[in-house]
Write a protein that holds these residues in place. Structure first.
Motif, PDB file in Angstrom:
ATOM      1  N   SER A   1      50.302  67.350  51.410  1.00 31.12           N
ATOM      2  CA  SER A   1      49.320  68.040  52.250  1.00 31.12           C
ATOM      3  C   SER A   1      48.220  68.656  51.393  1.00 31.12           C
ATOM      4  O   SER A   1      48.449  69.042  50.241  1.00 31.12           O
ATOM      5  CB  SER A   1      49.983  69.129  53.105  1.00 31.12           C
ATOM      6  OG  SER A   1      50.451  70.184  52.303  1.00 31.12           O
TER       7      SER A   1
ATOM      8  N   PHE B   1      40.887  73.449  57.282  1.00 32.71           N
ATOM      9  CA  PHE B   1      41.817  72.509  57.910  1.00 32.71           C
ATOM     10  C   PHE B   1      42.886  72.091  56.901  1.00 32.71           C
ATOM     11  O   PHE B   1      42.731  72.248  55.686  1.00 32.71           O
ATOM     12  CB  PHE B   1      41.076  71.269  58.425  1.00 32.71           C
ATOM     13  CG  PHE B   1      40.436  70.427  57.351  1.00 32.71           C
ATOM     14  CD1 PHE B   1      41.128  69.412  56.711  1.00 32.71           C
ATOM     15  CD2 PHE B   1      39.121  70.648  56.971  1.00 32.71           C
ATOM     16  CE1 PHE B   1      40.542  68.645  55.722  1.00 32.71           C
ATOM     17  CE2 PHE B   1      38.515  69.877  55.993  1.00 32.71           C
ATOM     18  CZ  PHE B   1      39.232  68.871  55.355  1.00 32.71           C
TER      19      PHE B   1
ATOM     20  N   ASP C   1      47.629  66.847  56.588  1.00 32.02           N
ATOM     21  CA  ASP C   1      49.048  66.561  56.395  1.00 32.02           C
ATOM     22  C   ASP C   1      49.217  65.045  56.405  1.00 32.02           C
ATOM     23  O   ASP C   1      48.939  64.391  57.414  1.00 32.02           O
ATOM     24  CB  ASP C   1      49.852  67.212  57.521  1.00 32.02           C
ATOM     25  CG  ASP C   1      51.351  67.065  57.343  1.00 32.02           C
ATOM     26  OD1 ASP C   1      51.777  66.145  56.622  1.00 32.02           O
ATOM     27  OD2 ASP C   1      52.101  67.852  57.952  1.00 32.02           O
TER      28      ASP C   1
ATOM     29  N   ASN D   1      50.461  62.863  59.177  1.00 30.99           N
ATOM     30  CA  ASN D   1      49.573  62.502  60.283  1.00 30.99           C
ATOM     31  C   ASN D   1      48.516  61.493  59.869  1.00 30.99           C
ATOM     32  O   ASN D   1      47.567  61.248  60.613  1.00 30.99           O
ATOM     33  CB  ASN D   1      48.870  63.753  60.835  1.00 30.99           C
ATOM     34  CG  ASN D   1      49.845  64.745  61.433  1.00 30.99           C
ATOM     35  OD1 ASN D   1      50.851  64.355  62.036  1.00 30.99           O
ATOM     36  ND2 ASN D   1      49.553  66.027  61.274  1.00 30.99           N
TER      37      ASN D   1
ATOM     38  N   GLN E   1      44.222  62.288  61.657  1.00 27.88           N
ATOM     39  CA  GLN E   1      43.926  63.592  62.234  1.00 27.88           C
ATOM     40  C   GLN E   1      44.269  64.703  61.248  1.00 27.88           C
ATOM     41  O   GLN E   1      45.327  64.669  60.616  1.00 27.88           O
ATOM     42  CB  GLN E   1      44.718  63.813  63.528  1.00 27.88           C
ATOM     43  CG  GLN E   1      44.346  62.882  64.658  1.00 27.88           C
ATOM     44  CD  GLN E   1      45.194  63.096  65.887  1.00 27.88           C
ATOM     45  OE1 GLN E   1      46.223  63.771  65.845  1.00 27.88           O
ATOM     46  NE2 GLN E   1      44.783  62.522  67.001  1.00 27.88           N
TER      47      GLN E   1
ATOM     48  N   ASN F   1      44.363  69.115  60.890  1.00 29.16           N
ATOM     49  CA  ASN F   1      44.588  70.261  61.770  1.00 29.16           C
ATOM     50  C   ASN F   1      43.744  71.450  61.326  1.00 29.16           C
ATOM     51  O   ASN F   1      43.928  71.965  60.218  1.00 29.16           O
ATOM     52  CB  ASN F   1      46.072  70.645  61.766  1.00 29.16           C
ATOM     53  CG  ASN F   1      46.965  69.523  62.259  1.00 29.16           C
ATOM     54  OD1 ASN F   1      46.676  68.904  63.273  1.00 29.16           O
ATOM     55  ND2 ASN F   1      48.048  69.257  61.537  1.00 29.16           N
TER      56      ASN F   1
ATOM     57  N   GLY G   1      42.538  75.336  61.428  1.00 27.61           N
ATOM     58  CA  GLY G   1      43.158  76.630  61.672  1.00 27.61           C
ATOM     59  C   GLY G   1      42.720  77.624  60.622  1.00 27.61           C
ATOM     60  O   GLY G   1      42.305  77.256  59.523  1.00 27.61           O
TER      61      GLY G   1
ATOM     62  N   ASN H   1      33.976  67.797  63.207  1.00 29.95           N
ATOM     63  CA  ASN H   1      35.297  67.436  63.707  1.00 29.95           C
ATOM     64  C   ASN H   1      35.110  66.804  65.079  1.00 29.95           C
ATOM     65  O   ASN H   1      34.706  67.475  66.032  1.00 29.95           O
ATOM     66  CB  ASN H   1      36.170  68.694  63.816  1.00 29.95           C
ATOM     67  CG  ASN H   1      37.466  68.430  64.547  1.00 29.95           C
ATOM     68  OD1 ASN H   1      38.018  67.327  64.493  1.00 29.95           O
ATOM     69  ND2 ASN H   1      37.971  69.456  65.227  1.00 29.95           N
TER      70      ASN H   1
END
Length: 279
Positions: A82, A159, A162, A165, A170, A172, A174, A212
């Motif tokens: 990641s 972001f 990972d 994925n 994609q 993520n 956050g 995004n």
């Protein structure tokens, strides 16, 4: 890195010194090793980039590759599978500064030279500001100092990529995020004729906004700042359209004078096939 357009395809151009990160669990847990592109090449031809990573036995090894390289830190940790990274909400239009690409490659010592086709989890937008009023050409050639895009969802910010994925391409978002992106690279207001010609030959350094794609829902707002004028705003209904990762879009924003005020609407929307290969 930069981009070039050939026909209906857009390719990335790698620059000498571009730095990537690579990790491998099976090879003695190599984590976030920095490797560099030795010389400029066009992304379509083969370029060899030695990693210096040795195979540990005959079993399959999985390599996790990403760009641009980021030194692991408390705020932005990089592990084997990641990467914590950031898509800036204030961009200068240069691809290499704001971009992110990744790949997950499984091979064995019997096939130590592998080809990587890196994926782009973001969407790329070229904006064109067009004067659609043939009766008043005074705005032609004026400088567009900034373009902002705002949506209901997250367009930029921190972001995590990972690699579990990766097949979905994609990441993520956050933490510190934003629903807006502002492009500060200067553009020029074009006449309709100049706009038609501009799309025929797009220079590699034409400013690009990176977003995004999942952050745009039913619509988005665009705000255009032309030198010496008040900001001009428009809303684009996304009905029947959507932004997708790993794709370029050309968007024309057209304006005309109505009662002494310049108003803008979206006059053109074009998805340009992205053909990117990192060998």
């Amino acid at each position: 890195t930069s981009v070039e357009v050939s026909g209906n395809a857009t390719q990335f151009l790698w620059s000498a010194g571009d730095k990537l990160g690579i990790s491998c669990e099976e090879s003695n847990k190599v984590t976030n090793k920095q490797v560099s592109v030795a010389a400029e090449y066009d992304g379509q031809n083969t370029a060899s980039i030695p990693t210096g990573i040795e195979f540990n036995g005959d079993a399959e090894h999985t390599f996790y590759l990403y760009y641009p390289y980021k030194t692991s830190s408390t705020a932005y940790p990089v592990n084997i599978t990641s990467v914590r990274h950031n898509l800036s909400s204030s961009q200068n239009g240069v691809i290499g500064v704001n971009d992110f690409m990744w790949d997950k490659i499984t091979t064995t010592v019997a096939n130590p030279v592998v080809s990587s086709e890196m994926k782009h989890p973001f969407a790329y937008i070229r904006f064109y500001i067009v004067n659609t009023d043939n009766n008043d050409t005074s705005i032609n050639g004026k400088t567009v100092s900034s373009i902002s895009m705002t949506a209901d969802g997250t367009l930029s910010g921190d972001f995590t990529a990972d690699f579990n994925n990766f097949e979905k391409n994609q990441v993520n978002f956050g933490g510190t995020t934003s629903k807006s992106v502002t492009l500060t690279a200067p553009l020029t207001v074009l006449s309709k004729a100049d706009y038609t010609e501009a799309k025929k030959s797009i220079p590699a350094n034409y400013p690009v906004m990176i977003i995004n794609p999942a952050g745009v829902g039913a619509s988005f707002d665009a705000s255009v700042q032309v030198a010496g004028m008040a900001p001009m705003n428009t809303t684009f209904d996304m009905k029947g359209k959507k932004f997708e990762a790993n794709n370029f879009y050309n968007i024309g924003l057209g304006g005309s004078f109505v009662n002494g005020k310049l108003t803008f609407t979206v006059i053109d929307w074009e998805r340009v096939t992205l053909d990117v290969t990192f060998n």
